[in-house]
Design an enzyme around this catalytic site. Structure first.
Site: not given
Ligand code: 13P
Length: 250
Positions: A9, A96, A98, A213
Site C-alpha cells: 500500500n 483502511h 486512515e 509495521s
Molecule cells: P506500515 O507498514 O507503514 O505500518 O503501514 C501498514 C498499512 O497501513 C498498510 O495498509
C-alpha cells in the site's frame, strides 16, 4: 489451500515517475519469487495507468487504494469502481483505518463500495483493526467483529470468495510497533471464526493478511502463524528489495 498474498500500500507517496521506477524494480526482483505468492502493488489513482503498463505480463497485480461509494455522476473528485475496471486493476484496498479516521468512511459506505467493486470484478482488500485505546480496554475482538459483520455479512458466498481481509491494528501502522505474532495469530483466528459463523467452511479459504509495521525482520515469524496468509505492507513496500524480502518470508 489459501492464497498467500503480499500487497503493498504505497499510500500518498511517490510521484508518477518515481512510482513507475519503483514498479519496475518490484517486477525485476519478483522474477526470483515463488509463483505461490501473489504480489500486489496498491498505487495512487494517478499512477494506475502507467504502473499497469510496467506490470503487464509480470506476476505482479495492480490495486487501487479506494473507490467511490456511488456508481457514477455528479461526485466531483471521486473515482468509480467502473473507472478502475477500465484499467487492469484487479484489487482495491477498502476500509483502511486512515480512510475511516480522516475521511469519515463508515461501515455503511464500505458496504456500498465493496458491492460496486465486486460488480466490476475487482477484489476488495477489506481492512479491519482496532485503535490503541480499544485494545487497552480489551475491546479489540468486539470492534473487529463489528467491522466484519456489518460490512461482510450481507454478501453472498459467491461474493465472499473474492474478498481478501487485512487485519491492521491502528496502533501498529507506521509506528514501528508490530503486533506480536501471538497477538496477530489470536485475532486472525478469531476473524476466521467470525467469518465461519456466516460463511461456514468458506472461512477456511479466505486469505487474512496482517498489516502494521511489517518488515523483512518480522515477516517470517508473522507469516509462520497458521491463520496469517500474508501482509499488507505500507512503508516497506516503498523499497523494492524490502518488499520482495517480505514476500520471500513464507
Ligand atoms: P506500515 O507498514 O507503514 O505500518 O503501514 C501498514 C498499512 O497501513 C498498510 O495498509
Amino acid at each position: 489451500m489459501r492464497k498467500k498474498i503480499v500487497a503493498g500500500n504505497w499510500k500518498m507517496n511517490t510521484t508518477v515517475p518515481e512510482g513507475v521506477a519503483l514498479a519496475k524494480e518490484v517486477v525485476g526482483e519478483a522474477a526470483s519469487l515463488s509463483s505461490e505468492v501473489k504480489l500486489i502493488v496498491g498505487t495512487p489513482f494517478t499512477h494506475l495507468a502507467s504502473v499497469a503498463d510496467v506490470l503487464a505480463g509480470s506476476q505482479v497485480a495492480l490495486s487501487a487504494q479506494n473507490c467511490a461509494d456511488e456508481a457514477k455522476g455528479a461526485y466531483t473528485g471521486e473515482v468509480s469502481a467502473k473507472m478502475l475496471a477500465s484499467l487492469p486493476v484487479e484489487y482495491v484496498i477498502l476500509g483502511h483505518s486512515e480512510r475511516r479516521e480522516y475521511y469519515g468512511e463508515t461501515n455503511e459506505k464500505l458496504v456500498k463500495k465493496i458491492n460496486l467493486a465486486l460488480a466490476e470484478n475487482i477484489a476488495p482488500i477489506y481492512c479491519v483493526g482496532e485503535k490503541l485505546e480499544e485494545r487497552e480496554a480489551g475491546k479489540h475482538f468486539e470492534v473487529v467483529a463489528a467491522q466484519i459483520k456489518e460490512v461482510l455479512f450481507g454478501l453472498t458466498e459467491e461474493q465472499m470468495k473474492n474478498i481478501v481481509i487485512a487485519y491492521e491494528p491502528v496502533w501498529a501502522i507506521g509506528t514501528g510497533k508490530t503486533a506480536t505474532s501471538e497477538q496477530a495469530q489470536e485475532i486472525h483466528a478469531y476473524i476466521r471464526s467470525v467469518l465461519a459463523e456466516k460463511f461456514g467452511a468458506l472461512a477456511e479459504e479466505i486469505s487474512i493478511l496482517y498489516g502494521g509495521s511489517c518488515k523483512p525482520s518480522n515477516a517470517k515469524e508473522l507469516f509462520a502463524q497458521k491463520d496469517i496468509d500474508g501482509g499488507l505492507i505500507g512503508g516497506a513496500s516503498l523499497v523494492a528489495a524490502d518488499f520482495i524480502a517480505i514476500a520471500k518470508s513464507f
